[in-house]
Write a protein that holds these residues in place. Structure first.
Motif, PDB file in Angstrom:
ATOM      1  N   UNK A 193      44.075  39.762  43.762  1.00  0.00           N
ATOM      2  CA  UNK A 193      44.956  38.853  42.935  1.00  0.00           C
ATOM      3  C   UNK A 193      44.289  37.469  43.040  1.00  0.00           C
ATOM      4  N   UNK A 194      44.162  36.983  41.862  1.00  0.00           N
ATOM      5  CA  UNK A 194      43.582  35.464  41.874  1.00  0.00           C
ATOM      6  C   UNK A 194      44.587  34.488  41.101  1.00  0.00           C
ATOM      7  N   UNK A 195      45.187  33.557  41.623  1.00  0.00           N
ATOM      8  CA  UNK A 195      46.004  32.492  40.904  1.00  0.00           C
ATOM      9  C   UNK A 195      45.081  31.672  40.509  1.00  0.00           C
ATOM     10  N   UNK A 196      45.208  31.682  39.201  1.00  0.00           N
ATOM     11  CA  UNK A 196      44.046  30.662  38.327  1.00  0.00           C
ATOM     12  C   UNK A 196      44.377  29.082  38.579  1.00  0.00           C
ATOM     13  N   UNK A 197      43.584  28.562  38.757  1.00  0.00           N
ATOM     14  CA  UNK A 197      43.455  27.005  38.745  1.00  0.00           C
ATOM     15  C   UNK A 197      43.813  26.392  37.574  1.00  0.00           C
ATOM     16  N   UNK A 221      36.622  31.748  34.187  1.00  0.00           N
ATOM     17  CA  UNK A 221      37.864  31.817  35.085  1.00  0.00           C
ATOM     18  C   UNK A 221      37.718  31.446  36.671  1.00  0.00           C
ATOM     19  N   UNK A 222      38.615  30.819  37.296  1.00  0.00           N
ATOM     20  CA  UNK A 222      38.283  30.627  38.618  1.00  0.00           C
ATOM     21  C   UNK A 222      39.719  30.073  39.121  1.00  0.00           C
ATOM     22  N   UNK A 223      39.928  30.418  40.529  1.00  0.00           N
ATOM     23  CA  UNK A 223      41.264  30.030  41.180  1.00  0.00           C
ATOM     24  C   UNK A 223      41.234  30.636  42.720  1.00  0.00           C
ATOM     25  N   UNK A 232      40.717  31.753  49.719  1.00  0.00           N
ATOM     26  CA  UNK A 232      39.383  31.735  49.207  1.00  0.00           C
ATOM     27  C   UNK A 232      39.474  31.276  47.847  1.00  0.00           C
ATOM     28  N   UNK A 233      38.598  30.502  47.559  1.00  0.00           N
ATOM     29  CA  UNK A 233      38.551  30.085  46.093  1.00  0.00           C
ATOM     30  C   UNK A 233      37.058  30.731  45.420  1.00  0.00           C
ATOM     31  N   UNK A 234      37.734  31.349  44.299  1.00  0.00           N
ATOM     32  CA  UNK A 234      36.456  32.234  43.743  1.00  0.00           C
ATOM     33  C   UNK A 234      36.513  31.787  42.335  1.00  0.00           C
TER      34      UNK A 234
END
Length: 94
Positions: A57-61, A34-36, A23-25
């Motif tokens: 855990x979010x992999x940043x764009x 921030x988003x990813x 999912x993109x958040x």
């Protein structure tokens, strides 16, 4: 203390996660936007919420403001929101 015990009736009482891997958040209004992409999640004690909660855990764009110094970050579920796949800023992410 939350960290000393699992929630009562664990895992039956665990709510389903709001977000899934892929999912993109984005962070809900914060000093930076921030988003990813969600790359992991776990259920953990959240002292600030006084309960257990989902943490992601979010992999940043590549175009996310903090991506210049970190590639991924973590966030509690209440701090995130789903973003549209049409978000122009995501188009720069491979």
């Amino acid at each position: 203390m939350l960290r000393d015990n699992l929630p009562q009736d664990f895992p039956v009482t665990v709510p389903p996660p709001k977000f899934q891997i892929g999912d993109r958040v984005r962070w809900q209004p914060q000093p930076t936007e921030d988003f990813g992409t969600i790359t992991g999640l776990h259920y953990a004690p959240a002292q600030h919420l006084e309960s257990w909660a989902w943490k992601y855990t979010v992999w940043l764009a590549l175009s996310s403001p903090s991506q210049g110094w970190i590639s991924s970050d973590s966030a509690w579920e209440p701090d995130l929101e789903l973003v549209s796949v049409a978000c122009d800023r995501f188009q720069k992410q491979p």
